[in-house]
Scaffold this active site. Structure first.
Site, PDB file in Angstrom:
ATOM      1  N   VAL A 203      -3.652 -11.890   1.538  1.00 14.74           N
ATOM      2  CA  VAL A 203      -2.515 -12.292   2.196  1.00 14.74           C
ATOM      3  C   VAL A 203      -3.190 -13.441   3.267  1.00 14.74           C
ATOM      4  CG1 VAL A 203      -0.899 -12.000   4.032  1.00 14.74           C
ATOM      5  CG2 VAL A 203      -0.875 -10.660   2.013  1.00 14.74           C
TER       6      VAL A 203
ATOM      7  N   CYS B 252      -4.546  -5.981  -0.170  1.00 20.32           N
ATOM      8  CA  CYS B 252      -3.643  -6.817  -0.020  1.00 20.32           C
ATOM      9  C   CYS B 252      -3.890  -7.538   1.416  1.00 20.32           C
ATOM     10  CB  CYS B 252      -2.228  -5.993   0.268  1.00 20.32           C
ATOM     11  SG  CYS B 252      -1.483  -5.096  -0.931  1.00 20.32           S
TER      12      CYS B 252
END
Length: 523
Positions: free
Chosen positions: A157, A153
Site C-alpha cells: 500500500v 499489504c
C-alpha cells in the site's frame, strides 16, 4: 467445573456436563443479547431456500469464505522448497504469524519464516530501516544460504520498492553483496496463494538467470525441469521423483519442500532440510524443456520460461487421474527419448483394475467440489473417468479461460451434462447450492465441514458429507503426506472416494430392524 489429573476430559464431552450447560445458559441470557432461538432457526431455514440463493448470488461487495488464501502464503511455501533458504516477509509481525500457523496446522511441523515487523512508523515513513535490520539479523541468527523476500499489504500500500531496499541493504553492508536475495512483490489484496507462489518462483528464476543467459543453451544438460506450483501433498513431490527415476530421466524438480515439511522426530531440529539447490536453478535454462505441473496457476513462470529461457514450455494438464497421467508420461518420454518402463505400465494397469472394481459404486454419484484451479480441473476430469457426475465446480480465484476450459471438458462427457462451473464465487455460494441442488458428496478442504454441519442441521436427508481432499486440511492428520498425482495419486483418490460412498451407505442402513436391509458385510 474442575478437572483432575486422573480424569481429564476433552471439551467434548466435558462441555456437556450440567455445570457447563448452566454456565452457557447464564451467559446467553445475561450477556450475549442474542436473538431468540426460534428466530435464529427461522432465518437459518430461509437461508436454505431458492429465494435466498438468488439474493446470495446477487451480492457484489462481500466475500464470505473465499476458499483461497493470500499471496505471501504461497511465496513462503515456494521459498521453503529451496535448499537452506529462509522465507522473509517484509510486513507486519502478525501477518507472518498467520502464515506460520496456517502451515503449522496443515503440516503439523514448525515453519521457518521471519518478518521485519513493520509497525505504524514504517507505514508512514517506509519500511527500509526495518528491511536493513531484518536482513542483517535474519542472516546472523538463522544462518541461511539464501533469503527469499516477499511483501504483505502494508508494504504494498505504501509502495515499498524491494529491489531498491535490498540493493541499499547490500551497499550499506547489512548483508554481503553476493548473498542471494531473490524477491517478489506479493500484495495480499489481489490474487491468491497460488499467485504468490508463481510470483516468488519467477523472482527466483529472475534473480539467478536473467543476467546469466549468455552461456546457456536449451537442451545442453539433457534434463527436463518440473515445476510443481503451490503443492501441499508431500507425496506428490515423492511420486514425481519416483516416476522420473523409474523412467531413467535426468531431471530437476524446481522447488521441493518435502524434507523440511516432513522431518523425522529423532532428537535433531532441522530448520533447513533438502530442497532444490541454487546450482539446479542456475542450470535450469540448459534443460530440454520445463513442464509446469499446475499450468493454470503458473502464468508468470510460463512467460519467463518462454521469453528468457527460450524453452518451448510444452503444455501439459495437471497429471491427475488416468488420462492426464498418461499424457504427462508420454510427453516426458517424447522430450527425453526414454521409454515408459514396465513398472509404470503395471501401476497403470492396477489403477484401471481399481476403477473397474469400484465403478458400480461411483457411477452416477453426484459431487460438488472446490479448491485451486488446477486441482479442481484435475479432480473434475478424474470424476468423469470414474463415471461420477460433477454438479457444482467452484474455484474462487480462476479466470474466464479456465471456466471455458472446464465447461468444454464437461460438455464432452455424458457425466458432465448437469454440471455448472463457478468462478469468483465463495463457499457461502456453494452452501446455497448444496441446499437447493443437493449433491451426494462435497470434495474440498476442511472449511467444507461447516457446509456439512449446516446441511445436517436441516435434516439427515439433507446432509452433504465432506470428502477432505485439497488445502488446507486442519481437522484430520497426515493427509498432507498422501499423493494425488500420477497413477499412485489416482489410486489414493479413488480409494478415498469409494470408501466415503460405502461408509455413507453403512451410515444410512445400520438401524437394526429398520434400515439394515442393505447393511451388507461384502460390497
Amino acid at each position: 467445573m474442575s478437572q483432575t489429573v486422573e480424569k481429564i476430559k476433552p471439551c467434548y464431552p466435558l462441555f456437556c456436563d450440567q455445570d457447563y450447560q448452566d454456565s452457557f445458559k447464564t451467559k446467553r441470557e445475561q450477556f450475549e443479547e442474542a436473538h431468540p432461538i426460534d428466530k435464529v432457526e427461522e432465518v437459518f431455514q430461509w437461508t436454505t431456500t431458492q429465494e435466498y440463493q438468488e439474493k446470495n448470488f446477487a451480492r457484489e461487495a462481500l466475500t464470505i469464505d473465499p476458499a483461497k488464501a493470500c499471496q505471501p502464503l504461497g511465496a513462503v511455501l515456494c521459498a521453503l522448497g529451496f535448499e537452506k533458504t529462509l522465507p522473509y516477509v517484509h510486513g507486519s509481525q502478525g501477518c507472518v504469524a498467520y502464515f506460520r500457523t496456517y502451515f503449522n496446522r496443515h503440516f503439523k511441523e514448525p515453519i521457518a519464516c521471519v518478518s521485519d515487523s513493520m509497525t505504524e512508523d514504517a507505514a508512514v515513513f517506509g519500511g527500509h530501516k526495518n528491511m536493513y535490520e531484518g536482513l542483517e539479523n535474519a542472516k546472523a541468527l538463522y544462518k541461511p544460504e539464501m533469503i527469499a523476500v516477499s511483501t504483505t499489504c502494508m508494504a504494498e500500500v505504501i509502495g515499498d520498492d524491494l529491489n531498491a531496499f535490498i540493493g541499499n541493504a547490500k551497499k550499506e553492508g547489512h548483508i554481503p553483496p553476493e548473498f542471494p536475495t531473490p524477491f517478489a512483490h506479493t500484495p495480499s489484496f489481489v490474487g491468491s496463494h497460488t499467485t504468490g507462489w508463481d510470483n516468488m518462483f519467477e523472482g527466483v528464476q529472475r534473480y539467478f538467470t536473467v543476467n546469466a543467459m549468455e552461456d546457456k543453451t536449451v537442451g545442453s544438460n539433457g534434463k527436463i525441469n518440473l515445476v510443481p506450483g503451490f503443492e501441499t501433498y508431500l507425496g506428490n513431490y515423492r511420486v514425481m521423483h519416483r516416476m522420473m527415476k523409474e523412467m531413467g530421466v535426468d531431471y530437476s524438480l524446481l522447488c521441493d519442500p518435502t524434507e523440511v515439511l516432513d522431518t523425522p522426530a529423532d532428537g535433531e531440529y532441522r530448520m533447513y532440510a533438502g530442497g532444490t539447490t541454487i546450482d539446479e536453478i542456475k542450470d535450469a535454462p540448459n534443460a530440454i524443456d520445463t513442464l509446469l505441473l499446475q499450468p493454470w496457476q503458473l502464468s508468470k513462470t510460463k512467460k519467463y520460461v518462454e521469453t528468457i529461457w527460450k524453452q518451448p514450455c510444452n503444455h501439459i494438464d495437471i497429471p491427475m487421474g488416468l488420462e492426464w497421467t498418461d499424457n504427462f508420461l508420454m510427453k516426458v518420454s517424447e522430450l527425453t527419448g526414454k521409454a515408459i518402463p514396465d513398472s509404470l505400465a503395471k501401476e497403470r494397469g492396477r489403477l484401471v483394475d481399481m476403477m473397474t472394481d469400484s465403478h458400480a459404486w461411483l457411477h452416477g454419484k453426484k459431487f460438488a467440489l472446490y479448491g485451486d484451479a488446477d486441482f479442481v480441473m484435475g479432480m473434475t476430469n478424474f470424476l468423469l473417468e470414474l463415471g461420477a457426475e460433477p454438479t457444482h465446480v467452484l474455484c474462487h480465484h480462476a479466470n474466464k479461460r479456465w471456466k471455458k476450459a472446464v465447461e468444454k471438458m464437461l460438455a464432452a462427457s455424458p457425466y458432465g451434462q448437469q454440471a455448472t462451473v463457478y468462478m469468483s464465487k465463495d463457499l457461502w455460494h456453494l452452501r446455497s447450492l448444496c441446499f437447493t441442488d443437493k449433491p451426494d458428496f462435497l470434495i474440498g478442504n476442511s472449511y467444507g465441514k461447516f457446509i456439512q454441519r449446516d446441511t445436517l442441521h436441516k435434516g439427515k436427508e439433507f446432509e452433504v458429507p465432506l470428502i477432505r481432499i485439497g488445502f488446507p486440511i486442519f481437522d484430520r492428520h497426515h493427509l498432507h503426506r498422501m499423493t494425488t498425482l500420477g497413477y499412485e495419486g489416482a489410486m489414493y483418490i479413488l480409494t478415498t472416494l469409494v470408501n466415503a460412498v460405502l461408509e455413507r451407505l453403512d451410515e444410512e442402513t445400520r438401524e437394526m430392524g429398520k434400515t439394515d436391509f442393505n447393511y451388507d458385510l461384502i460390497r
